[in-house]
Structure formats: structure tokens, C-alpha cells
Scaffold this active site. Structure first.
Site, PDB file in Angstrom:
ATOM      1  CB  SER A 170     -35.633  45.472  -6.239  1.00  0.00           C
ATOM      2  OG  SER A 170     -35.097  44.663  -5.193  1.00  0.00           O
ATOM      3  CD  GLN A 172     -31.568  42.382  -1.789  1.00  0.00           C
ATOM      4  OE1 GLN A 172     -32.340  42.954  -1.028  1.00  0.00           O
ATOM      5  NE2 GLN A 172     -30.260  42.399  -1.590  1.00  0.00           N
ATOM      6  CG  ASP A 322     -24.484  45.521  -4.843  1.00  0.00           C
ATOM      7  OD1 ASP A 322     -25.138  46.342  -4.170  1.00  0.00           O
ATOM      8  OD2 ASP A 322     -24.793  44.318  -4.926  1.00  0.00           O
TER       9      ASP A 322
END
Length: 439
Positions: A170, A172, A322
Site C-alpha cells: 500500500s 498510502q 485505481d
């Protein structure tokens, strides 16, 4: 509350033209944050002015940074690493998971308390993946049940430097820990099992932080040396490949189309969609390849043609997470079956993107099989899909745009129930699609 804004697109002929897409959302968030931690003025051109990025700017202003827009240019006067101030009110993150998780990382090594709030979609998203490692660095958290917003956190200064192996790849979470490490003494290391987007590493280096990347048996280890001093920069934000994905797939599925999208970031940790489409036989070429602000950029030209179903290598997932919703749409028009696995991350995005896309595609006449961590899409060989459905976007911008693109090749209109969330990442989406010839 505002009324819903339904959206339906159709194609009355080929799509054609040259367009640009908004600035990269990931890079825009980081340019604001790193500018706010540098001392003196950082200048940013091409910043994405979507709602998510504006949420980041508002939060940084609330913590002492001066951020102003002059024409198309943004100017940021930073407070220095460790210089963020106690915000007077809750930080409203709107729909932005990136803003929330990265700002938690920034605050974790500051001696301040902040409360994060957001809209219904963001408030349903779990934050434990960030609060666990930041808690190990000394930050404390009080949240709604399930580790969700509203969430109040108190940072620790000095924070405890950390070596953290990501349980799931990830960008993020990686970035949140590295940002906390900027103001922690010593070295903070994040080990990722699969390479994720590396905008944080690239931009931190540009701002003068000491960042080291090593490949080892556990994966890719990124180390930042704390108590850093960031130098202000002039940043040019490239076009967002996640936004370019929609006109790219639209041009591929509408017969006779040829579209060029100029100045798109083609960072190798983000270009998975282009690689997968090439495997499917898509006519996609990169021109004018260059480097802008440390990021590779190109003009992408796409021509309609025949796509062939494939089994997408799961290791590519992190570089295009995404873009999968719109890849599901492309797969609906391929010859044969496309199998996509390794996408568990999609279930904790703005919506459960696997379930929502599966339901909407089925309603529009596409045969799909939902997997725990992915989707199997049975393509129709390029024919029109039935359409004729109103699809619930579930407050998810990428779901809304994906079904708008599907509607370009539907026998009956595909209506997205509410296109308002599109403004979070691509405020000019409808105008761009109509400029290419969509109606």
C-alpha cells in the site's frame, strides 16, 4: 443535501482529438504536504484542483502553512519539519483517503492533537492499516468502531523510529510511515512485499531528504533519515494516468477512434494499465517521452482495435489498483475471458469496487464472476453491451466514470445515478469526453 446528478454518455461516431487530463492526484497531495514541511516558498504548477487535493490544502492551512493560488500556480510557504501547529477545528477530509492517511503520518511525529472527519464514504473506510504502524511510533488514536472516522489522534515528539514490514502492499501506508519518520530521530524503514507507487520517495529526495531504497529477501526497503530539513522546490505536476485511463479505454472500445492524451505521468510504478492493455493487444503508443520534476512523462496515443482476454498477472495489481474498474469495462469488449486476481485492496476503496462493478456490469448485460480478490469478465468480442440500466456509483468517482465509459458502447443508455463524486479527482471529465465527441 444537493440533488443527485445523473450522467449518461453515448458515442454517435468515433472519438478523436488531443486532450490533457488533470494533474496527478498522488503527486498533487505530496507536493502540498512536502511544501508545507519545507522552509520558504515552494511553487507548484499543474496541481489537480479536485476536491480531494483541496481537502489536503485546507488541512495544511489549518496547521500553519500558507497556501495561495495565483492564476494556475500554487504557492506554499512551509513551516519546516516538526513545525505543524495544533488545528483549531476538526480536519474535514471530504472523500479523500489519501489526504487522511498521509496527514496522519505527518501529525504522528508532531506534539499536536487533531480530529479527522469525512463524508459517508470515507467514514466507512478502515484506518487501522495506518494507525497500527503509527501507534508503534508513539502516536495514540481514538476512533469510531472498526478504526473508522471520526478519529482523533495525538502525535508524539520525539517519535520512535521504526522498521515496518507492510502486511499488504500500500503506497498510502508506506508514505504515512515515511512522513512520520521525517520528524523522528534516526532512521525509519518501510519494507514493501511488492513495489507500489514511489512518488513519495522521488519527491522527498527532490526536497532534500535522505532516502535510501534497497532490495532484499523481504522485498523493497525504503529508509528515510529523520529530523530532516526540506528545501523548497518548483514542482510541475504531470497528468494523472488514473484519469487518462478513462479516455484511453473509451478510445479502445469505440470503433474508429484515435485519441492522444498529452503530458501524462508514466512512472513505472503506475503504468500497469498500459502494460496490461498491451498484453490484450491494444494499440497504445508513447510519444515525446521526457522527465518532468523527476517523473517520467509521455504523450499517450490510443487507437480502437480488437482486445483479447488474458489472465492479468497479480503482481501488476499494485501498479494499477485505481485503474481496475475501467479495465473491467475494457474486458467486457474483449474477445474471450479476462481473469483478474490479487485485488483485495479494491474492497476497501471508496466503495467495494469489486462488488459494485460486478453488480453494475451484470445489470448492463455483461457476464462476470466475482472472486474474493478479483473478477472474471467474459468479453463480447467488441459488440455493443445491452445497457439500459441505472447504476449506483456508491459515492465513488472511479465507479461513476467507468460506467459512463461503458455507456459509450451500449445498445440502451447506461445512467450513472450520481456523478457528483467525479469532482474529487476529475472535475472536467464530462467536458473532456464531449470534446472528444461523446454526447
Amino acid at each position: 443535501m444537493d440533488a443527485h446528478q445523473p450522467l449518461s454518455l453515448r458515442a454517435e461516431g468515433p472519438l478523436s482529438g488531443t486532450v490533457t487530463v488533470p494533474g496527478d492526484k498522488s503527486i498533487s497531495h505530496r507536493a502540498l504536504m512536502f511544501g508545507a514541511l519545507a522552509v520558504a516558498e515552494t511553487v507548484v504548477d499543474g496541481l489537480l484542483e479536485g476536491e480531494d487535493v483541496l481537502s489536503t490544502a485546507a488541512a495544511l492551512r489549518a496547521m500553519g502553512a500558507e497556501i495561495v493560488k495565483e492564476g494556475g500556480r500554487w504557492r506554499i510557504w512551509g513551516v519546516g519539519v516538526g513545525g505543524l501547529l495544533q488545528p483549531a477545528t476538526a480536519l474535514d477530509m471530504g472523500n479523500s483517503g489519501t489526504s487522511t492517511r498521509l496527514l496522519m503520518g505527518l501529525i504522528a511525529s508532531h506534539p499536536i492533537t487533531a480530529t479527522f472527519i469525512g463524508d459517508a464514504s470515507l467514514s466507512a473506510r478502515p484506518m487501522a492499516r495506518v494507525t497500527v504502524p503509527l501507534g508503534l511510533m508513539g502516536a495514540s488514536f481514538a476512533s469510531a468502531p472498526g478504526g473508522r472516522l471520526p478519529l482523533t489522534m495525538t502525535g508524539r515528539c520525539p517519535a520512535v523510529p521504526l522498521r515496518y514490514v507492510l502486511p499488504v502492499a500500500s503506497a498510502q501506508v508506506k508514505s504515512a510511515v515515511l512522513l512520520a519518520g521525517l520528524n523522528a530521530p534516526g532512521r525509519t524503514t518501510v519494507v514493501e512485499p511488492e513495489a507500489t507507487r514511489d512518488h513519495s520517495e522521488r519527491m522527498l529526495r527532490a526536497f532534500g531528504a535522505e532516502v535510501r531504497v534497497d532490495d532484499g529477501p523481504e522485498g523493497r526497503a525504503i529508509t528515510v533519515t529523520g529530523e530532516a530539513e526540506l528545501r523548497p522546490q518548483a514542482i510541475v505536476v504531470p497528468g494523472d494516468i488514473s484519469s487518462a485511463a478513462f479516455p484511453i479505454v473509451a478510445a479502445l472500445i469505440v470503433p474508429g477512434s484515435r485519441v492522444t492524451i498529452g503530458g501524462v505521468g508514466v512512472n513505472p510504478t503506475r503504468d500497469g494499465l498500459l502494460r496490461v492493455l498491451a498484453m490484450m493487444g491494444a494499440d497504445v503508443t508513447l510519444g515525446q517521452q521526457r522527465e518532468v520534476g523527476g517523473e517520467p512523462v509521455a504523450d499517450i496515443t490510443v487507437a480502437a482495435g480488437t482486445l483479447t482476454g488474458i489472465e492479468v498477472p497479480p503482481e501488476i495489481a499494485a501498479s494499477m489498483i485505481d485503474e481496475f474498474p475501467v479495465l473491467f469495462v475494457a474486458a467486457a469488449f474483449a474477445q474471450g475471458t479476462t481473469v483478474m486476481r490479487g485485488l483485495a485492496e479494491l474492497r476497501v476503496k471508496e466503495s467495494d469496487r469489486i462488488a459494485v462493478m460486478a453488480a453494475g456490469l451484470t445489470a448492463c448485460g455483461v457476464r462476470v464472476e466475482e472472486l474474493p480478490d478479483g473478477l472474471i469478465v467474459h468479453g463480447n468480442g467488441g459488440d455493443l453491451v445491452a445497457g439500459g440500466a441505472t447504476v449506483a456509483a456508491r459515492l465513488d468517482h472511479r465507479i461513476a466514470m467507468s460506467f459512463a465509459v461503458l455507456g459509450l458502447r451500449a445498445a440502451a443508455a447506461v445512467t450513472v445515478d450520481d456523478a457528483r463524486p467525479v469532482a474529487t479527482s476529475f472535475p472536467g471529465f464530462v467536458a473532456l469526453m464531449t470534446a472528444l465527441g461523446a454526447v
